[in-house]
Enzyme design. Sequence first.
Site, short mmCIF file in Angstrom:
data_model
loop_
_atom_site.label_atom_id
_atom_site.label_comp_id
_atom_site.label_asym_id
_atom_site.label_seq_id
_atom_site.Cartn_x
_atom_site.Cartn_y
_atom_site.Cartn_z
N LYS A 162 -11.71 109.26 18.25
CA LYS A 162 -10.41 109.94 18.08
C LYS A 162 -9.37 108.91 17.63
O LYS A 162 -8.61 109.17 16.70
CB LYS A 162 -9.97 110.53 19.42
CG LYS A 162 -8.48 110.90 19.48
CD LYS A 162 -8.08 111.52 20.80
CE LYS A 162 -7.75 110.52 21.85
NZ LYS A 162 -6.39 109.95 21.77
N ASN A 163 -9.38 107.74 18.25
CA ASN A 163 -8.32 106.76 17.99
C ASN A 163 -8.51 105.97 16.71
O ASN A 163 -7.68 105.14 16.36
CB ASN A 163 -8.16 105.83 19.20
CG ASN A 163 -7.63 106.59 20.40
OD1 ASN A 163 -7.17 107.71 20.26
ND2 ASN A 163 -7.73 105.99 21.57
N CYS B 60 5.01 110.65 27.70
CA CYS B 60 3.86 111.53 27.95
C CYS B 60 3.47 111.28 29.41
O CYS B 60 4.15 110.60 30.16
CB CYS B 60 2.72 111.20 27.01
SG CYS B 60 1.90 109.67 27.48
N ARG C 245 6.17 105.40 26.87
CA ARG C 245 5.56 105.26 25.53
C ARG C 245 6.63 104.90 24.50
O ARG C 245 6.88 105.64 23.55
CB ARG C 245 4.81 106.52 25.11
CG ARG C 245 3.76 107.00 26.08
CD ARG C 245 2.62 106.04 26.34
NE ARG C 245 1.73 105.84 25.20
CZ ARG C 245 0.67 106.60 24.93
NH1 ARG C 245 0.42 107.64 25.69
NH2 ARG C 245 -0.10 106.34 23.90
N ASP D 88 -8.27 102.95 28.58
CA ASP D 88 -8.74 104.34 28.50
C ASP D 88 -10.01 104.55 29.32
O ASP D 88 -10.37 105.69 29.60
CB ASP D 88 -9.01 104.73 27.04
CG ASP D 88 -7.74 104.74 26.22
OD1 ASP D 88 -7.83 104.78 24.98
OD2 ASP D 88 -6.66 104.68 26.82
N ARG E 85 -8.52 117.32 24.04
CA ARG E 85 -7.80 116.40 23.13
C ARG E 85 -8.70 115.25 22.71
O ARG E 85 -8.51 114.67 21.64
CB ARG E 85 -6.55 115.83 23.82
CG ARG E 85 -5.47 116.85 24.08
CD ARG E 85 -4.21 116.17 24.52
NE ARG E 85 -3.91 115.06 23.62
CZ ARG E 85 -3.08 114.07 23.94
NH1 ARG E 85 -2.50 114.06 25.12
NH2 ARG E 85 -2.83 113.09 23.10
#
Length: 417
Positions: A22-23, A116, A121, A306, A398
């Site tokens: 995803k990143n 978030c 952030r 993460d 997500r």
Amino acid sequence: MAKLLIEGCKRLKGEVTVQGSKNSTLPILAATVLTSDENVIHNCPRLSDVTTAVKILRCLGCSAKLSGHSLVVDTSTISCHHIPDSLMREMRSSIIFLGAILARCKKARLSFPGGCELGARPIDLHLEALRKMGAVIREQHGEIVCFAEKGLKGANIALAFPSVGATENIMIAASTAQGTTVITNAAREPEIEDLSEYLCKCGARIHCAGEGTVVIEGVEKLHGTAHTVIPDRIVVATLMSAAAVTGSDIVIKGVVASHLRSVIPLFEEAGCVVGLKDGVMSISAPKRLGAFPLIRTTPYPGFPTDAQAPLMAVSTLAQGTTVFVENIFENRYKHAGELARLGAKVRCEGRVAVVEGVRELYSSNLQAYDLRGSASLAVAALAAQGVTEIDTTKYLDRGYEDFDVTLQSLGANVKII
Ligand code: EPZ
């Protein structure tokens, strides 16, 4: 809203292939805006964050079509330089589009991404760097309005923190700037290298991405290309956690060993046997794991923030005590309180979390608060007696493609209702 039901205490077995990162996908989709051409991005994970990035591309006037895991993006028809508030709020990492829109359109307008679940952030490093490259940026009424009428110019940028997003925004903006940009204290994540590889295929001249100092020689124009996204190393760490916490033997295909150099040894120290050859990982966990050694999250190549939440789920049943220090985000222990509802013994104090392993976890109704936190709850539920309900899959969706299907394919009893 879809809920996740997981019946625990079932050993897993079988093999899965890990999804694309995803990143890595998100900054590469942003970078396609630079090319005014057609691009084909392969191995795109089917995630709600990728859907949001596609919505942003379409909102800018580009076309984007996903077939299977290949995304065909044509940015030749870009007609807008504004990302609406609704889309910025849908995905705060949409800030990654700023450098590309500004470089392509010479102006950009987007609302402040805001905080978030993980904390404030801030984006100060992004804006400071773009100002150094000649952008005039006004922050007003919750919006960021940027101009670079004469185009961006190369600059020497020393990042106060090796921010992944800031490094990516600068690399993208610098690719077609006039002159050379040098980023010192750049982020070194594999996703940075993947973005650089994509941009160089488009004609950019980027050197040493993935190291602390990145040099970008601006070029006139970039053309489209085809690119295959790297595997998602955080999903691998999550699948390893699922195997470890259930005392299972599973096989994970499509793994890049070098991306997990700071993760694999922790599982081995806890008693797992991990084999890795030609991208195929086998992990075999003992009935009861030993505790992980101290886990400090740091920028790559250190332990990834993460992966903190999934590994915390594993540590709740280990023999002994595990200490976590979360150095990257100020509020990344929301899953700890929910793990405690399963019977875990977790104490959080600021950036430190202390987990004392227990012998058993018992099912409960849990609340998910963020992406990796909900993965942590799912991992722990796999080892809890009874059926655990997680109140929403919106966060999991997500970052984890069809996570329920993945776990079911490994024999877990998982249902979405
Ligand atoms: C990327 O976020 C990832 N997201 C995050 O993954 C990941 O946790 C993070 O990098 C760290 O590895 C994407 O790639 C889409 P940062 P990013 O800028 O770029 C501070 C997930 O679960 N900072 O490296 O936002 C910031 O507050 C997500 O997949 C500033 O102070 O991370 C944080 O404390 C979560 N000013 C630290 O740096 C800035 O201008 C790391 O942020 C920018 C960042």
